[in-house]
Design a protein around this motif. Structure first.
Motif, PDB file in Angstrom:
ATOM      1  N   LYS A  24       0.835  -1.210   0.000  1.00 43.07           N
ATOM      2  CA  LYS A  24       0.000   0.000   0.000  1.00 43.07           C
ATOM      3  C   LYS A  24       0.864   1.252   0.000  1.00 43.07           C
ATOM      4  CE  LYS A  24      -3.054   0.144   3.220  1.00 43.07           C
ATOM      5  NZ  LYS A  24      -3.977  -0.029   4.354  1.00 43.07           N
ATOM      6  N   GLN A  25       1.953   1.256   0.771  1.00 44.49           N
ATOM      7  CA  GLN A  25       2.834   2.418   0.828  1.00 44.49           C
ATOM      8  C   GLN A  25       3.509   2.637  -0.525  1.00 44.49           C
ATOM      9  OE1 GLN A  25       3.128   4.601   3.389  1.00 44.49           O
ATOM     10  NE2 GLN A  25       4.307   5.823   1.962  1.00 44.49           N
ATOM     11  N   ARG A  28       1.026   4.266  -2.826  1.00 45.69           N
ATOM     12  CA  ARG A  28       0.867   5.690  -2.506  1.00 45.69           C
ATOM     13  C   ARG A  28       2.063   6.498  -2.982  1.00 45.69           C
ATOM     14  NH1 ARG A  28      -1.846   4.220   2.814  1.00 45.69           N
ATOM     15  NH2 ARG A  28       0.234   3.614   3.402  1.00 45.69           N
ATOM     16  N   ASP A  29       3.277   5.967  -2.779  1.00 44.31           N
ATOM     17  CA  ASP A  29       4.484   6.677  -3.209  1.00 44.31           C
ATOM     18  C   ASP A  29       4.499   6.857  -4.727  1.00 44.31           C
ATOM     19  OD1 ASP A  29       5.278   6.780  -0.588  1.00 44.31           O
ATOM     20  OD2 ASP A  29       6.790   5.196  -0.772  1.00 44.31           O
ATOM     21  N   ALA A  32       2.004   9.520  -5.723  1.00 43.60           N
ATOM     22  CA  ALA A  32       2.497  10.853  -5.385  1.00 43.60           C
ATOM     23  C   ALA A  32       3.560  11.303  -6.380  1.00 43.60           C
ATOM     24  CB  ALA A  32       3.066  10.861  -3.970  1.00 43.60           C
TER      25      ALA A  32
END
Length: 95
Positions: A24-25, A28-29, A32
């Motif tokens: 998930k991280q 998101r990265d 972004a």
């Protein structure tokens, strides 16, 4: 035997949970980075400074770079210096 099985399931659960959070991280990265690819930080900073200049009293702006002046403590006492130090070294004495 049953305790070993339950312990194994708990360990497996936490491993999967950690991998899931990591994935998930990463998603998101990546999102972004895609949003910020065309973002021009320098232009945005200059625009923000020009907008803020209308609202900030002139005596609080650095005459060299339009940075904000702030009170600082040095070896010889308090002085007013530019917040863009070390790029801008403008200072003046406290009145």
């Amino acid at each position: 035997m049953i305790l070993m099985y339950i312990f194994g399931l708990v360990i497996l659960y936490f491993l999967v949970l950690g991998i899931h959070d990591s994935i998930k991280q990463r998603i998101r990265d990546k999102a972004a980075k895609e949003v910020l690819v065309g973002f021009d930080y320098k232009r945005e900073k200059e625009e923000i400074i020009s907008i803020c200049a209308n609202f900030v009293p002139e005596e609080l702006l650095c005459p060299k770079c339009n940075g904000l002046m702030r009170t600082k403590k040095g070896a010889y006492g308090e002085f007013i210096g530019c917040s863009n130090y070390p790029n801008c070294r403008y200072t003046r004495s406290v009145k």
